[in-house]
Design a protein around this motif. Structure first.
Motif, PDB file in Angstrom:
ATOM      1  N   ILE A 177       9.695   4.027 -23.286  1.00 16.11           N
ATOM      2  CA  ILE A 177       9.813   5.474 -23.455  1.00 16.11           C
ATOM      3  C   ILE A 177       8.759   6.177 -22.607  1.00 16.11           C
ATOM      4  O   ILE A 177       7.621   5.723 -22.512  1.00 16.11           O
ATOM      5  CB  ILE A 177       9.693   5.872 -24.948  1.00 16.11           C
ATOM      6  N   LYS A 194       3.240   1.990 -36.798  1.00 17.18           N
ATOM      7  CA  LYS A 194       3.297   2.802 -35.571  1.00 17.18           C
ATOM      8  C   LYS A 194       2.023   3.634 -35.541  1.00 17.18           C
ATOM      9  O   LYS A 194       1.631   4.226 -36.541  1.00 17.18           O
ATOM     10  CB  LYS A 194       4.551   3.666 -35.561  1.00 17.18           C
ATOM     11  N   THR A 225       8.171  11.336 -31.060  1.00 12.56           N
ATOM     12  CA  THR A 225       8.797  10.067 -31.424  1.00 12.56           C
ATOM     13  C   THR A 225       7.704   9.083 -31.804  1.00 12.56           C
ATOM     14  O   THR A 225       6.824   8.801 -30.987  1.00 12.56           O
ATOM     15  CB  THR A 225       9.610   9.502 -30.235  1.00 12.56           C
ATOM     16  N   VAL A 237       5.760   5.716 -32.110  1.00 11.08           N
ATOM     17  CA  VAL A 237       5.774   4.531 -31.247  1.00 11.08           C
ATOM     18  C   VAL A 237       4.585   3.628 -31.573  1.00 11.08           C
ATOM     19  O   VAL A 237       3.664   4.024 -32.270  1.00 11.08           O
ATOM     20  CB  VAL A 237       5.705   4.916 -29.745  1.00 11.08           C
ATOM     21  N   THR A 296       9.287   1.847 -28.748  1.00 13.14           N
ATOM     22  CA  THR A 296       9.891   2.408 -29.948  1.00 13.14           C
ATOM     23  C   THR A 296      10.391   1.319 -30.886  1.00 13.14           C
ATOM     24  O   THR A 296      10.673   1.576 -32.041  1.00 13.14           O
ATOM     25  CB  THR A 296      11.077   3.317 -29.586  1.00 13.14           C
ATOM     26  N   THR A 297      10.496   0.076 -30.384  1.00  9.24           N
ATOM     27  CA  THR A 297      11.062  -1.016 -31.172  1.00  9.24           C
ATOM     28  C   THR A 297      10.254  -2.293 -31.005  1.00  9.24           C
ATOM     29  O   THR A 297       9.947  -2.689 -29.877  1.00  9.24           O
ATOM     30  CB  THR A 297      12.513  -1.309 -30.727  1.00  9.24           C
TER      31      THR A 297
END
Length: 110
Positions: free
Chosen positions: A31, A75, A87, A89, A99-100
């Motif tokens: 990202i 996160k 978002t 992260v 993000t994952t």
């Protein structure tokens, strides 16, 4: 014939594992945007409180967390876009964000 008395004895065995499952979490820098660290650790982007760290480019580099005692980290940062949308992260080495995270179990791995 006379029998000799002996004290009762109890024998126990303790199970001790000879292997363990090490967790491995992998992520990919996926990202782009301004990265703000979750300064107060509340899991919510707080404009004016959370500190800007750097601008991230989604470079696709893969990285991992491994170890016998590794746990899924929380996160710890946010990527904020031009519209102010944040978002959540994971920030790695103050240089990459994802993000994952994917968990893979690795038996007998050190």
């Amino acid at each position: 014939m006379k029998k000799a008395w002996s004290a009762p004895m109890l024998q126990t065995e303790v199970f001790e594992a000879n292997e363990y499952i090490a967790a491995c979490y992998t992520g990919v820098c996926d990202i782009s945007g301004e990265v703000f660290l979750d300064s107060n650790g509340n899991g919510v982007y707080d404009r004016g409180i959370d500190s800007r760290k750097y601008y991230n480019e989604a470079c696709g580099q893969q990285y991992s967390i491994t170890g016998q005692d590794s746990v899924m980290p929380a996160k710890n940062a946010f990527v904020v876009d031009w519209f102010g949308n944040a978002t959540p992260v994971w920030n790695f080495d103050d240089y990459h964000v994802t993000t994952t995270l994917t968990q893979n179990e690795r038996p007998n791995h050190s």
